[in-house]
Write an enzyme that holds these catalytic residues in place. Sequence first.
Site, PDB file in Angstrom:
ATOM      1  N   HIS A  56      26.241  25.807  -4.025  1.00 32.17           N
ATOM      2  CA  HIS A  56      26.532  24.375  -3.988  1.00 32.17           C
ATOM      3  C   HIS A  56      27.653  24.000  -2.859  1.00 32.17           C
ATOM      4  O   HIS A  56      28.175  25.052  -2.276  1.00 32.17           O
ATOM      5  CB  HIS A  56      26.956  23.876  -5.537  1.00 32.17           C
ATOM      6  CG  HIS A  56      28.268  24.327  -5.864  1.00 32.17           C
ATOM      7  ND1 HIS A  56      28.727  25.664  -6.331  1.00 32.17           N
ATOM      8  CD2 HIS A  56      29.379  23.656  -6.149  1.00 32.17           C
ATOM      9  CE1 HIS A  56      29.802  25.531  -6.853  1.00 32.17           C
ATOM     10  NE2 HIS A  56      30.199  24.422  -6.638  1.00 32.17           N
ATOM     11  N   HIS A  58      30.507  22.721  -2.697  1.00 29.99           N
ATOM     12  CA  HIS A  58      32.056  22.703  -2.752  1.00 29.99           C
ATOM     13  C   HIS A  58      32.608  23.498  -1.845  1.00 29.99           C
ATOM     14  O   HIS A  58      32.364  24.573  -1.536  1.00 29.99           O
ATOM     15  CB  HIS A  58      32.403  22.687  -4.022  1.00 29.99           C
ATOM     16  CG  HIS A  58      32.258  21.580  -5.045  1.00 29.99           C
ATOM     17  ND1 HIS A  58      32.278  21.886  -6.232  1.00 29.99           N
ATOM     18  CD2 HIS A  58      32.148  20.345  -4.746  1.00 29.99           C
ATOM     19  CE1 HIS A  58      31.779  20.554  -6.817  1.00 29.99           C
ATOM     20  NE2 HIS A  58      31.919  19.616  -5.831  1.00 29.99           N
ATOM     21  N   ASP A  60      35.160  25.448  -1.815  1.00 26.01           N
ATOM     22  CA  ASP A  60      35.725  26.770  -2.384  1.00 26.01           C
ATOM     23  C   ASP A  60      34.603  27.624  -2.528  1.00 26.01           C
ATOM     24  O   ASP A  60      34.654  28.841  -3.150  1.00 26.01           O
ATOM     25  CB  ASP A  60      36.644  26.647  -3.653  1.00 26.01           C
ATOM     26  CG  ASP A  60      35.632  25.881  -4.806  1.00 26.01           C
ATOM     27  OD1 ASP A  60      35.072  24.859  -4.476  1.00 26.01           O
ATOM     28  OD2 ASP A  60      35.898  26.640  -5.822  1.00 26.01           O
ATOM     29  N   HIS A  61      33.394  27.258  -2.196  1.00 28.19           N
ATOM     30  CA  HIS A  61      32.169  28.107  -2.381  1.00 28.19           C
ATOM     31  C   HIS A  61      31.536  28.289  -0.901  1.00 28.19           C
ATOM     32  O   HIS A  61      30.600  29.181  -0.344  1.00 28.19           O
ATOM     33  CB  HIS A  61      31.130  27.678  -3.115  1.00 28.19           C
ATOM     34  CG  HIS A  61      31.715  27.543  -4.507  1.00 28.19           C
ATOM     35  ND1 HIS A  61      31.517  28.494  -5.593  1.00 28.19           N
ATOM     36  CD2 HIS A  61      32.551  26.685  -5.106  1.00 28.19           C
ATOM     37  CE1 HIS A  61      32.052  28.448  -6.661  1.00 28.19           C
ATOM     38  NE2 HIS A  61      32.849  27.269  -6.374  1.00 28.19           N
ATOM     39  N   HIS A 114      27.040  20.219 -12.573  1.00 32.45           N
ATOM     40  CA  HIS A 114      28.427  20.215 -11.827  1.00 32.45           C
ATOM     41  C   HIS A 114      28.290  19.366 -10.487  1.00 32.45           C
ATOM     42  O   HIS A 114      29.106  18.775 -10.096  1.00 32.45           O
ATOM     43  CB  HIS A 114      28.616  21.960 -11.560  1.00 32.45           C
ATOM     44  CG  HIS A 114      29.991  22.039 -10.617  1.00 32.45           C
ATOM     45  ND1 HIS A 114      31.211  21.663 -11.201  1.00 32.45           N
ATOM     46  CD2 HIS A 114      30.257  22.325  -9.612  1.00 32.45           C
ATOM     47  CE1 HIS A 114      32.133  22.120 -10.297  1.00 32.45           C
ATOM     48  NE2 HIS A 114      31.417  22.349  -9.350  1.00 32.45           N
ATOM     49  N   ASP A 133      29.201  27.570 -10.550  1.00 34.10           N
ATOM     50  CA  ASP A 133      30.080  26.670 -11.325  1.00 34.10           C
ATOM     51  C   ASP A 133      28.897  25.922 -12.240  1.00 34.10           C
ATOM     52  O   ASP A 133      29.208  24.905 -12.826  1.00 34.10           O
ATOM     53  CB  ASP A 133      30.903  25.563 -10.526  1.00 34.10           C
ATOM     54  CG  ASP A 133      32.016  26.223  -9.526  1.00 34.10           C
ATOM     55  OD1 ASP A 133      32.155  27.490  -9.546  1.00 34.10           O
ATOM     56  OD2 ASP A 133      32.642  25.480  -8.961  1.00 34.10           O
ATOM     57  N   HIS A 171      34.607  31.707 -10.955  1.00 33.66           N
ATOM     58  CA  HIS A 171      36.000  31.192 -10.951  1.00 33.66           C
ATOM     59  C   HIS A 171      36.598  32.162 -12.283  1.00 33.66           C
ATOM     60  O   HIS A 171      35.800  32.398 -13.196  1.00 33.66           O
ATOM     61  CB  HIS A 171      36.348  29.836 -11.297  1.00 33.66           C
ATOM     62  CG  HIS A 171      36.188  28.950 -10.053  1.00 33.66           C
ATOM     63  ND1 HIS A 171      37.108  28.736  -9.444  1.00 33.66           N
ATOM     64  CD2 HIS A 171      34.901  28.286  -9.756  1.00 33.66           C
ATOM     65  CE1 HIS A 171      36.588  28.000  -8.540  1.00 33.66           C
ATOM     66  NE2 HIS A 171      35.434  27.547  -8.707  1.00 33.66           N
TER      67      HIS A 171
END
Length: 255
Positions: A56, A58, A60-61, A114, A133, A171
């Site tokens: 996805h 975001h 942080d990915h 999400h 997530d 995470h």
Amino acid sequence: MPLDLITVPCRVDNYAFLIHESATGQTALIDAPEVAPIEAALEERGWTLTDILITHHHDDHIAGVDALRAKYGARVIGGADDALRLPRLDLEVAGGDTFTTCGAEVSVIDVPGHTVGHIAFDVPAANAVFTADSLMALGCGRLFEGTAAQMWDSLKKLRALPAERLVCSGHEYTASNLRFALSIDPDNRDLILRGEEIAAARAQGRPTVPSTLDVERRTNPFLRADNPVLKAAMNMANATDTDVFAEIRGRKDRF
Ligand code: ZN
Ligand code: FE
């Protein structure tokens, strides 16, 4: 031949994963939170990156995707529905599609909730499903874009995979997820036992990810919104599964 599966801790609490096939030397990365720990994990083993799979949009990915592609010439694979907000994709995929990496078949599962474009990757040859997530260890991602009904449908698709599947989520949130799970499901014996294992793992700095789907089915409250015991414990015995799921998600947001 079974694939190697490596968990790579990144940033503060993110996980990336590598799968590797020794016969061809191919290696795939699932999500790229940052560059350095992924490079280090590859170099330590003498591996080079063949494919990068994105769950996805975001940061942080995906933050490390462009630099890793430039360094290794890897093919980048992600969701067609989210292509406009992902790094440039070499292969666009959608729920129900299959493709091959590391000589193994990957099934794409659409798991909105999400984010609306979130996808998961099921890789039977690695006995792993990469959920980021969506489904997480004792939890699920926050509903930033999708609805509770969408997330519940997504989690039911993942729940239907084989019990032994390793749930490779994005995470290390398990200890706080545990405190919440115990608050609504305090008499769940499997959950209490899992809590002791989680405390021991974290005390030694060990990851609690991946977990098995079997354990998640028995202990993760977000997979148990249709469980009569949990419904009764929440005073929602006659509520729909989706309403119970929405209530669990809402309580976690306020926890
Ligand atoms: Zn996210
Ligand atoms: Fe994330």
